[in-house]
Design a protein around this motif. Sequence first.
Motif, PDB file in Angstrom:
ATOM      1  N   PRO A  50       0.831  -1.207   0.000  1.00 32.54           N
ATOM      2  CA  PRO A  50       0.000   0.000   0.000  1.00 32.54           C
ATOM      3  C   PRO A  50       0.870   1.265   0.000  1.00 32.54           C
ATOM      4  CG  PRO A  50      -0.916  -1.612   1.484  1.00 32.54           C
ATOM      5  CD  PRO A  50       0.431  -2.150   1.043  1.00 32.54           C
ATOM      6  N   VAL A  51       0.368   2.298  -0.655  1.00 29.29           N
ATOM      7  CA  VAL A  51       1.132   3.526  -0.885  1.00 29.29           C
ATOM      8  C   VAL A  51       0.644   4.612   0.066  1.00 29.29           C
ATOM      9  CG1 VAL A  51       1.679   5.274  -2.631  1.00 29.29           C
ATOM     10  CG2 VAL A  51       1.395   2.887  -3.302  1.00 29.29           C
ATOM     11  N   VAL A  52       1.585   5.356   0.638  1.00 28.69           N
ATOM     12  CA  VAL A  52       1.220   6.509   1.453  1.00 28.69           C
ATOM     13  C   VAL A  52       0.496   7.493   0.536  1.00 28.69           C
ATOM     14  CG1 VAL A  52       2.103   8.441   2.829  1.00 28.69           C
ATOM     15  CG2 VAL A  52       3.156   6.163   3.033  1.00 28.69           C
ATOM     16  N   ARG A  53      -0.686   7.895   0.956  1.00 29.36           N
ATOM     17  CA  ARG A  53      -1.527   8.743   0.103  1.00 29.36           C
ATOM     18  C   ARG A  53      -0.802  10.017  -0.327  1.00 29.36           C
ATOM     19  NH1 ARG A  53      -7.702   9.556  -0.129  1.00 29.36           N
ATOM     20  NH2 ARG A  53      -7.839  11.519  -1.259  1.00 29.36           N
ATOM     21  N   ASP A  54      -0.108  10.671   0.573  1.00 30.64           N
ATOM     22  CA  ASP A  54       0.617  11.896   0.216  1.00 30.64           C
ATOM     23  C   ASP A  54       1.705  11.622  -0.818  1.00 30.64           C
ATOM     24  OD1 ASP A  54      -0.980  13.410   1.885  1.00 30.64           O
ATOM     25  OD2 ASP A  54       0.506  13.548   3.495  1.00 30.64           O
ATOM     26  N   ALA A  71      -4.835  16.305  -7.970  1.00 33.63           N
ATOM     27  CA  ALA A  71      -4.366  14.931  -7.782  1.00 33.63           C
ATOM     28  C   ALA A  71      -5.151  14.242  -6.662  1.00 33.63           C
ATOM     29  CB  ALA A  71      -2.870  14.926  -7.478  1.00 33.63           C
ATOM     30  N   GLN A  72      -5.408  14.963  -5.578  1.00 33.10           N
ATOM     31  CA  GLN A  72      -6.227  14.413  -4.479  1.00 33.10           C
ATOM     32  C   GLN A  72      -7.606  14.017  -5.000  1.00 33.10           C
ATOM     33  OE1 GLN A  72      -5.596  13.654  -1.346  1.00 33.10           O
ATOM     34  NE2 GLN A  72      -4.012  15.013  -0.566  1.00 33.10           N
ATOM     35  N   SER A  73      -8.157  14.851  -5.867  1.00 35.11           N
ATOM     36  CA  SER A  73      -9.478  14.587  -6.435  1.00 35.11           C
ATOM     37  C   SER A  73      -9.485  13.303  -7.257  1.00 35.11           C
ATOM     38  CB  SER A  73      -9.911  15.777  -7.295  1.00 35.11           C
ATOM     39  OG  SER A  73     -11.150  15.534  -7.887  1.00 35.11           O
ATOM     40  N   VAL A  74      -8.431  13.057  -7.995  1.00 35.95           N
ATOM     41  CA  VAL A  74      -8.340  11.828  -8.795  1.00 35.95           C
ATOM     42  C   VAL A  74      -8.257  10.613  -7.866  1.00 35.95           C
ATOM     43  CG1 VAL A  74      -6.971  10.556 -10.500  1.00 35.95           C
ATOM     44  CG2 VAL A  74      -7.280  13.020 -10.755  1.00 35.95           C
ATOM     45  N   VAL A  75      -7.477  10.719  -6.794  1.00 38.20           N
ATOM     46  CA  VAL A  75      -7.405   9.622  -5.826  1.00 38.20           C
ATOM     47  C   VAL A  75      -8.785   9.379  -5.230  1.00 38.20           C
ATOM     48  CG1 VAL A  75      -6.417   8.858  -3.625  1.00 38.20           C
ATOM     49  CG2 VAL A  75      -4.965  10.016  -5.317  1.00 38.20           C
ATOM     50  N   ASP A  76      -9.483  10.447  -4.876  1.00 39.92           N
ATOM     51  CA  ASP A  76     -10.841  10.317  -4.327  1.00 39.92           C
ATOM     52  C   ASP A  76     -11.781   9.638  -5.326  1.00 39.92           C
ATOM     53  OD1 ASP A  76     -10.063  11.526  -1.952  1.00 39.92           O
ATOM     54  OD2 ASP A  76     -10.799  13.521  -2.545  1.00 39.92           O
ATOM     55  N   GLU A  77     -11.668   9.982  -6.610  1.00 42.81           N
ATOM     56  CA  GLU A  77     -12.495   9.346  -7.647  1.00 42.81           C
ATOM     57  C   GLU A  77     -12.247   7.844  -7.685  1.00 42.81           C
ATOM     58  OE1 GLU A  77     -11.394  11.097 -11.377  1.00 42.81           O
ATOM     59  OE2 GLU A  77     -12.166  13.077 -10.830  1.00 42.81           O
ATOM     60  N   LEU A  78     -10.987   7.454  -7.603  1.00 44.45           N
ATOM     61  CA  LEU A  78     -10.644   6.034  -7.665  1.00 44.45           C
ATOM     62  C   LEU A  78     -11.132   5.285  -6.429  1.00 44.45           C
ATOM     63  CD1 LEU A  78      -7.081   6.343  -9.219  1.00 44.45           C
ATOM     64  CD2 LEU A  78      -9.128   5.428 -10.329  1.00 44.45           C
ATOM     65  N   ILE A  79     -11.107   5.948  -5.276  1.00 49.13           N
ATOM     66  CA  ILE A  79     -11.637   5.338  -4.050  1.00 49.13           C
ATOM     67  C   ILE A  79     -13.154   5.213  -4.165  1.00 49.13           C
ATOM     68  CG2 ILE A  79     -12.001   5.691  -1.575  1.00 49.13           C
ATOM     69  CD1 ILE A  79      -9.113   6.868  -1.503  1.00 49.13           C
ATOM     70  N   ALA A  80     -13.815   6.258  -4.650  1.00 52.21           N
ATOM     71  CA  ALA A  80     -15.274   6.220  -4.804  1.00 52.21           C
ATOM     72  C   ALA A  80     -15.698   5.131  -5.791  1.00 52.21           C
ATOM     73  CB  ALA A  80     -15.791   7.582  -5.260  1.00 52.21           C
ATOM     74  N   ALA A  81     -14.884   4.894  -6.807  1.00 47.74           N
ATOM     75  CA  ALA A  81     -15.179   3.859  -7.802  1.00 47.74           C
ATOM     76  C   ALA A  81     -14.749   2.471  -7.333  1.00 47.74           C
ATOM     77  CB  ALA A  81     -14.484   4.200  -9.123  1.00 47.74           C
ATOM     78  N   LYS A  82     -14.196   2.411  -6.119  1.00 47.72           N
ATOM     79  CA  LYS A  82     -13.745   1.153  -5.519  1.00 47.72           C
ATOM     80  C   LYS A  82     -12.605   0.497  -6.300  1.00 47.72           C
ATOM     81  CE  LYS A  82     -18.093   0.272  -3.080  1.00 47.72           C
ATOM     82  NZ  LYS A  82     -17.880   1.350  -2.195  1.00 47.72           N
ATOM     83  N   PRO A  89      -4.470   4.424   8.263  1.00 48.55           N
ATOM     84  CA  PRO A  89      -4.965   5.805   8.211  1.00 48.55           C
ATOM     85  C   PRO A  89      -4.477   6.623   7.010  1.00 48.55           C
ATOM     86  CG  PRO A  89      -3.937   5.334  10.344  1.00 48.55           C
ATOM     87  CD  PRO A  89      -3.725   4.138   9.472  1.00 48.55           C
ATOM     88  N   SER A  90      -3.259   6.369   6.538  1.00 48.84           N
ATOM     89  CA  SER A  90      -2.712   7.276   5.531  1.00 48.84           C
ATOM     90  C   SER A  90      -2.263   6.588   4.244  1.00 48.84           C
ATOM     91  CB  SER A  90      -1.521   8.030   6.129  1.00 48.84           C
ATOM     92  OG  SER A  90      -0.497   7.105   6.482  1.00 48.84           O
ATOM     93  N   ARG A  91      -2.660   5.354   4.049  1.00 44.68           N
ATOM     94  CA  ARG A  91      -2.234   4.621   2.855  1.00 44.68           C
ATOM     95  C   ARG A  91      -3.439   4.228   2.005  1.00 44.68           C
ATOM     96  NH1 ARG A  91       3.113   2.368   3.160  1.00 44.68           N
ATOM     97  NH2 ARG A  91       4.046   2.891   5.145  1.00 44.68           N
ATOM     98  N   VAL A  92      -3.153   3.934   0.743  1.00 47.47           N
ATOM     99  CA  VAL A  92      -4.173   3.387  -0.150  1.00 47.47           C
ATOM    100  C   VAL A  92      -3.596   2.148  -0.816  1.00 47.47           C
ATOM    101  CG1 VAL A  92      -5.400   5.551  -0.592  1.00 47.47           C
ATOM    102  CG2 VAL A  92      -3.502   4.896  -2.063  1.00 47.47           C
ATOM    103  N   ARG A  93      -4.490   1.236  -1.174  1.00 46.37           N
ATOM    104  CA  ARG A  93      -4.089   0.015  -1.864  1.00 46.37           C
ATOM    105  C   ARG A  93      -5.004  -0.169  -3.065  1.00 46.37           C
ATOM    106  NH1 ARG A  93      -7.841  -3.701  -1.260  1.00 46.37           N
ATOM    107  NH2 ARG A  93      -9.241  -3.583   0.512  1.00 46.37           N
ATOM    108  N   ILE A  94      -4.532  -0.946  -4.010  1.00 46.49           N
ATOM    109  CA  ILE A  94      -5.357  -1.265  -5.170  1.00 46.49           C
ATOM    110  C   ILE A  94      -6.330  -2.373  -4.780  1.00 46.49           C
ATOM    111  CG2 ILE A  94      -3.769  -2.968  -6.164  1.00 46.49           C
ATOM    112  CD1 ILE A  94      -4.455  -1.617  -8.935  1.00 46.49           C
TER     113      ILE A  94
END
Length: 148
Positions: A50-54, A71-82, A89-94
């Motif tokens: 998993p990647v640190v969101r920042d 860029a934050q907005s694009v990350v949010d779009e990808l999270i919303a699209a699952k 707390p601060s990482r994202v994963r595919i």
Amino acid sequence: MTTATPLLNPRVIALAHYASRALLESVLARHGATFQQSVTLRLVAIAEEPVVRDHLVGGVVGALKIDAAEAQSVVDELIAAKLLAAHEPSRVRITDAGRELYDTTTAGTAPITARIYAGIPTEDLAAAGRVLSLITERADAELATLAK
């Protein structure tokens, strides 16, 4: 009548970029994805954990030359699209769906890329890679001075 091969210049680079991007976007559109989403998803897909969101946002800013809010907005779009999911707390994963989209679009562009690069000698590709990397490095340095 023959046409002389142009020297590498900003217009030649831009024409190659936009032609290639249009091909990629045609593949992405079939899957409901944008170029910005593809770049962002790739950064997470190729990471081993998993990647640190920042850090992800910084990578997107660096790759696309956009501001952090976009860029934050694009990350949010990808999270919303699952396609991405929060991890700690601060990482994202595919996600599995994100991996499937990444693999599908990568497979969809591979034969196009192969046709485009077919027959170009390896030494020419290496020279072009060196020159374009140097141009990118210098352009990034110029952008950094403008940002001050």
